[in-house]
Design a protein around this motif. Sequence first.
Motif, PDB file in Angstrom:
ATOM      1  N   THR A  15       0.850  -1.020  -0.060  1.00  0.00           N
ATOM      2  CA  THR A  15      -0.108   0.040   0.053  1.00  0.00           C
ATOM      3  C   THR A  15       0.708   1.316  -0.108  1.00  0.00           C
ATOM      4  O   THR A  15       2.044   1.137   0.292  1.00  0.00           O
ATOM      5  CB  THR A  15      -0.935   0.114   1.167  1.00  0.00           C
ATOM      6  N   SER A  16       0.191   2.264  -0.481  1.00  0.00           N
ATOM      7  CA  SER A  16       1.045   3.576  -0.642  1.00  0.00           C
ATOM      8  C   SER A  16       1.513   3.971   0.763  1.00  0.00           C
ATOM      9  O   SER A  16       2.660   4.548   1.165  1.00  0.00           O
ATOM     10  CB  SER A  16       0.226   4.650  -0.929  1.00  0.00           C
ATOM     11  N   GLY A  17       0.920   3.772   2.130  1.00  0.00           N
ATOM     12  CA  GLY A  17       1.200   4.046   3.370  1.00  0.00           C
ATOM     13  C   GLY A  17       2.575   3.145   3.861  1.00  0.00           C
ATOM     14  O   GLY A  17       3.313   3.730   4.497  1.00  0.00           O
ATOM     15  N   PHE A  18       2.393   1.901   3.468  1.00  0.00           N
ATOM     16  CA  PHE A  18       3.597   1.102   3.794  1.00  0.00           C
ATOM     17  C   PHE A  18       4.897   1.503   3.022  1.00  0.00           C
ATOM     18  O   PHE A  18       5.866   1.365   3.597  1.00  0.00           O
ATOM     19  CB  PHE A  18       3.098  -0.448   3.374  1.00  0.00           C
ATOM     20  N   LYS A  19       4.753   1.943   1.775  1.00  0.00           N
ATOM     21  CA  LYS A  19       5.714   2.493   1.177  1.00  0.00           C
ATOM     22  C   LYS A  19       6.623   3.513   1.921  1.00  0.00           C
ATOM     23  O   LYS A  19       7.718   3.686   1.841  1.00  0.00           O
ATOM     24  CB  LYS A  19       5.283   2.680  -0.246  1.00  0.00           C
TER      25      LYS A  19
END
Length: 352
Positions: free
Chosen positions: A343-347
């Motif tokens: 996910t974008s947040g994990f990145k």
Amino acid sequence: MFFNFGRTRGFVKNTSSCWLCVLALLFCSFSISEIDDEKVTLTGFAQGTSYNITYYSSLNKVYKSEIDSILDVIDNSMSLYKDNSLISKFNTENDGITIDDHFKKVVEKSIQIYEDTNGLFDITVASLVEAWGFGVKSINEYPDSATIRNLKACVGTNLLILEGNYLSKSRPCVKIDVNGIAQGYSVDVVANYLLSKGINVFVVEIGGELRINGLKPDGDKMRIGIEGPSADNQEPVIRHVVALHEGAITTSGNYRKYKTKDDKRISHLIDPRSGFPIETPLISVTLVAKDAITADGYDNAIMAMEIDDALQFVENHKDMEAYIIYHDNAEANKQGVVRDTMTSGFKKLLTN
């Protein structure tokens, strides 16, 4: 739903348990000599696995005996490997029993996740887990479709009734297995105990499930390595490193814990809808959430989803981020090339 909490006597996540994506603790890589008088490390064995706790405090102290006592109480409540545990007693009762607050909190959270995932996470799959040979007892043969059909009549969290601390079932055959969530809960209990003692900087790890709080004495975030299969699907490697100062990170996967039948891998993760082991392209799911019980419960359910559905599900939950390793079956290789996505947040959490 999935987790076989203990190859020996306690809990060991069926992912999280044979350490299917073990989260390597890289936070000890800085110079210990600078903070040696403030750093305390506690290690031990509980719930069929190991635990590692590192905290920093010059005034307040917590000792190994305290941690062992906490985990033993939880084990006596929810370990399927103890005949006198509350969960074992419930599974042999025709109606129900009075449970302790530990068990109650886990059941309450399990019901919540069951409803949120449309039944993908289901703690009443104990009979199916046993039938496929991932329970306490070994099996001589795998179940056929007729057997699975009969066992499914005993599966469904909607068959549980929780009234106060009294847990009952609408069918005598219902059995529960909280191995897919209770280890995360144990991590939270230990973390909250440290906070109650005035210890605000720590990493608590049990069987690869982590809860993190505070910055290191040098001001840096804790660095956690995430392990997964290599590109050729052979020996595991550290695929990414994330940096956190608060929250939990857990992993569910199936590339280490499995059986074989006719040269085909049988996952220990059971789909409660079909009664059979899951067969999605997903290899592992690593979740970041505010607490370990949330991450631990949802990572199992997400393993039963297709890759696009899994990513969309997490994106719709603003309090979670995910890193997913999967087989790209579009490739010529029989199992497909091992790929990953997030996910974008994990990145944003990555350091490499």
